[in-house]
Motif scaffolding. Structure first.
Motif, short mmCIF file in Angstrom:
data_model
loop_
_atom_site.label_atom_id
_atom_site.label_comp_id
_atom_site.label_asym_id
_atom_site.label_seq_id
_atom_site.Cartn_x
_atom_site.Cartn_y
_atom_site.Cartn_z
N LEU A 103 -72.19 4.24 -19.22
CA LEU A 103 -72.33 2.74 -19.78
C LEU A 103 -72.38 2.79 -21.33
O LEU A 103 -71.71 1.92 -21.88
N ALA A 104 -72.38 4.09 -21.78
CA ALA A 104 -72.24 4.30 -23.42
C ALA A 104 -72.22 5.84 -23.60
O ALA A 104 -72.91 6.58 -23.00
N GLU A 105 -71.60 6.13 -24.78
CA GLU A 105 -71.63 7.43 -25.28
C GLU A 105 -71.56 7.31 -27.04
O GLU A 105 -70.61 6.60 -27.24
N GLU A 106 -72.37 7.68 -27.33
CA GLU A 106 -72.53 7.52 -28.84
C GLU A 106 -73.06 8.82 -29.36
O GLU A 106 -73.51 10.07 -29.05
N SER A 107 -72.34 9.15 -30.72
CA SER A 107 -72.66 10.44 -31.44
C SER A 107 -73.88 10.18 -32.56
O SER A 107 -73.55 9.11 -33.31
N PHE A 108 -74.81 11.02 -32.54
CA PHE A 108 -75.78 10.79 -33.62
C PHE A 108 -75.84 12.38 -34.41
O PHE A 108 -75.98 13.55 -33.78
N GLY A 109 -75.96 12.10 -35.57
CA GLY A 109 -76.08 13.54 -36.51
C GLY A 109 -77.67 13.98 -36.56
O GLY A 109 -78.41 13.36 -36.25
N ARG A 110 -77.57 15.15 -37.11
CA ARG A 110 -78.66 15.95 -37.39
C ARG A 110 -79.74 16.03 -36.36
O ARG A 110 -80.97 15.58 -36.58
N TYR A 111 -79.52 16.68 -35.39
CA TYR A 111 -80.34 17.06 -34.37
C TYR A 111 -81.11 15.96 -33.63
O TYR A 111 -82.55 16.00 -33.83
N PRO A 112 -80.63 14.90 -32.97
CA PRO A 112 -81.36 13.70 -32.69
C PRO A 112 -82.11 14.14 -31.29
O PRO A 112 -81.84 15.25 -30.70
N GLU A 113 -83.28 13.28 -31.18
CA GLU A 113 -84.02 13.42 -30.06
C GLU A 113 -84.18 12.33 -29.46
O GLU A 113 -84.23 11.43 -30.02
N LEU A 114 -84.42 12.06 -27.98
CA LEU A 114 -84.78 10.65 -27.31
C LEU A 114 -86.00 10.51 -27.33
O LEU A 114 -86.93 11.33 -26.78
N LEU A 115 -86.51 9.32 -27.92
CA LEU A 115 -87.71 8.94 -27.98
C LEU A 115 -88.19 7.97 -26.77
O LEU A 115 -89.13 7.87 -26.22
N ASP A 116 -87.24 7.00 -26.59
CA ASP A 116 -87.69 5.86 -25.60
C ASP A 116 -86.51 5.37 -25.09
O ASP A 116 -85.39 5.14 -25.83
N LEU A 117 -86.38 4.74 -23.81
CA LEU A 117 -85.21 4.00 -23.40
C LEU A 117 -85.85 3.02 -22.70
O LEU A 117 -86.47 3.04 -21.64
N ASP A 118 -85.10 1.57 -22.99
CA ASP A 118 -85.92 0.55 -21.94
C ASP A 118 -84.81 -0.56 -22.30
O ASP A 118 -84.26 -0.91 -23.28
N GLY A 119 -84.38 -1.42 -21.05
CA GLY A 119 -83.41 -2.45 -21.06
C GLY A 119 -82.30 -1.76 -21.46
O GLY A 119 -81.58 -0.99 -21.22
N ASP A 120 -81.91 -2.60 -22.76
CA ASP A 120 -80.36 -2.10 -23.39
C ASP A 120 -80.76 -1.33 -24.68
O ASP A 120 -79.73 -1.04 -25.47
N ARG A 121 -81.84 -0.81 -24.94
CA ARG A 121 -82.15 -0.26 -26.23
C ARG A 121 -82.67 1.42 -25.87
O ARG A 121 -83.25 1.64 -24.89
N LEU A 122 -81.93 2.11 -26.84
CA LEU A 122 -82.35 3.29 -26.92
C LEU A 122 -83.12 3.82 -28.13
O LEU A 122 -82.19 3.39 -29.15
N LEU A 123 -84.04 4.43 -28.17
CA LEU A 123 -84.76 4.87 -29.76
C LEU A 123 -84.39 6.43 -29.87
O LEU A 123 -84.79 7.09 -29.01
N VAL A 124 -83.84 6.59 -31.07
CA VAL A 124 -83.51 8.05 -31.30
C VAL A 124 -84.00 8.41 -32.60
O VAL A 124 -84.11 7.80 -33.66
N THR A 125 -84.56 9.54 -32.56
CA THR A 125 -85.18 10.08 -34.14
C THR A 125 -84.22 11.39 -34.45
O THR A 125 -83.83 11.87 -33.45
N ARG A 126 -84.63 11.85 -35.50
CA ARG A 126 -83.83 12.87 -36.10
C ARG A 126 -84.80 14.12 -36.50
O ARG A 126 -85.75 13.66 -37.06
N TYR A 127 -84.25 15.29 -36.44
CA TYR A 127 -84.83 16.52 -36.82
C TYR A 127 -85.69 15.96 -38.16
O TYR A 127 -86.79 16.54 -38.55
N ASP A 128 -84.57 15.76 -39.23
CA ASP A 128 -85.17 15.63 -40.59
C ASP A 128 -85.79 14.25 -40.85
O ASP A 128 -86.04 14.03 -42.00
N GLY A 129 -86.30 13.49 -39.95
CA GLY A 129 -86.85 12.22 -40.06
C GLY A 129 -86.07 10.89 -39.71
O GLY A 129 -84.69 11.05 -39.74
N GLY A 130 -86.74 9.81 -39.74
CA GLY A 130 -85.97 8.65 -39.44
C GLY A 130 -85.64 8.21 -38.06
O GLY A 130 -85.84 9.32 -37.09
#
Length: 323
Positions: A147-174
């Motif tokens: 359905l989608a393929e996306e690149s994220f920098g700085r060692y991302p982590e999957l926080l939650d997935l619901d409906g059409d949204r994915l929440l991603v955090t990074r090792y250094d914050g944000g």
């Protein structure tokens, strides 16, 4: 579903002398006489766990039983007509759909660094390998369509997935909310997020590195500066399904699991405080009011159901796992 994995680092002075008949209202986490020491073997047996859960290597959901062949099994949640599980066989991991009287179906072939199932069981977010520039793929559970393929920098982590949204955090914050249908991103906060729930608009983040004095802040996900509760001693482990409550643990708890769990409202009011002589393994919400805890003593343990200081046992007593 909030039972995605065991308590990861991957989750009392009052003895219950007469289970479910002796309880003290939990008022303050700093007051030992308000903390219930959970001795699972002494607790009366309550009703079985509501909803899908694991019993050994078998997925149990009411009268449904699905045995999974694997060395280790982790239940991610239900999907249409089956259940999504992560398994480890001969040292290698796979993500599968299993169902009664049907052959298993592979969703992720080979090892993955992180897998997240959406709340509705329809989509799966996958990180194969975490690097400075990591590709996250979102697939349909029904047919594995990308359905989608996306690149994220700085060692991302999957926080939650619901409906059409994915929440991603990074090792250094944000943290970033990614609308994978529209292909758009929105920065949620620059702080280091450690728990979130898209469906209930809940967010928990650190004000700074927790090992250097950073405190936990709970706020609405769409308004991170609107502080609902803060603590410099605890962190959020899981929000309840309706977002009205949360389970918290010691801010720096790691290893096998925490030795104490607090049950609070999202504004921090203490509802229950639970301690165990060994450690708590998985900790998750069964309903909006009932908390399930794997309570392991030095030799024996079981899964217990606790709410506002009262606890009952919901599984057979068994030997504490060797770690």
């Amino acid at each position: 579903m909030h039972t995605r994995n065991p308590f990861l680092g991957a989750l009392g002075a009052l003895a219950l002398l007469s289970p479910l008949t002796t309880s003290v209202p939990a008022v303050s986490a700093s007051s030992d006489d308000q903390t219930v020491t959970v001795r699972a073997a002494r607790l009366e047996r309550g009703p079985d766990i509501v909803g899908p859960h694991l019993k050994g290597h078998t997925v149990v959901d009411g009268d449904v039983r699905v045995k999974v062949r694997a060395d280790h099994v982790f239940l991610l949640g239900p999907t249409d007509g089956g259940y999504v599980v992560e398994v480890i066989r001969d040292g290698r991991s796979r993500t599968l759909v299993v169902a009664p009287d049907e052959d298993e179906r592979a969703l992720v072939k080979g090892s993955a660094a992180q897998v997240r199932l959406s709340g509705d069981g329809e989509t799966l977010a996958v990180i194969r390998r975490v690097t400075r520039r990591t590709v996250i793929r979102i697939r349909s559970v029904a047919d594995r369509a990308l359905l989608a393929e996306e690149s994220f920098g700085r060692y991302p982590e999957l926080l939650d997935l619901d409906g059409d949204r994915l929440l991603v955090t990074r090792y250094d914050g944000g943290a970033v909310a990614f609308d994978f249908r529209a292909g758009t991103r929105r920065r949620v906060t620059d702080q280091r997020v450690h728990a979130a729930d898209l469906a209930t608009n809940r967010l928990a983040y650190y004000t700074a590195d927790p090992y250097e004095g950073g405190c936990t802040v709970v706020a609405p996900l769409d308004r991170p500066t609107n502080v609902q509760w803060t603590s410099c001693d605890e962190r959020v482990h899981a929000f309840s399904p309706d977002g009205s409550r949360m389970a918290t643990v010691d801010k720096l708890a790691d290893g096998a699991g925490p030795g104490q769990v607090w049950e609070r409202t999202v504004r921090g009011r203490l509802l229950g405080s639970y301690r165990v002589t060994g450690y708590f393994g998985q900790v998750w919400w069964e309903t909006t009011r009932d908390l399930l805890l794997e309570a392991w003593g030095r030799r024996k343990g079981a899964t217990v159901r606790c709410s506002e200081g009262d606890c009952e046992r919901v599984t057979a007593v068994r030997s504490t796992p060797e770690l």
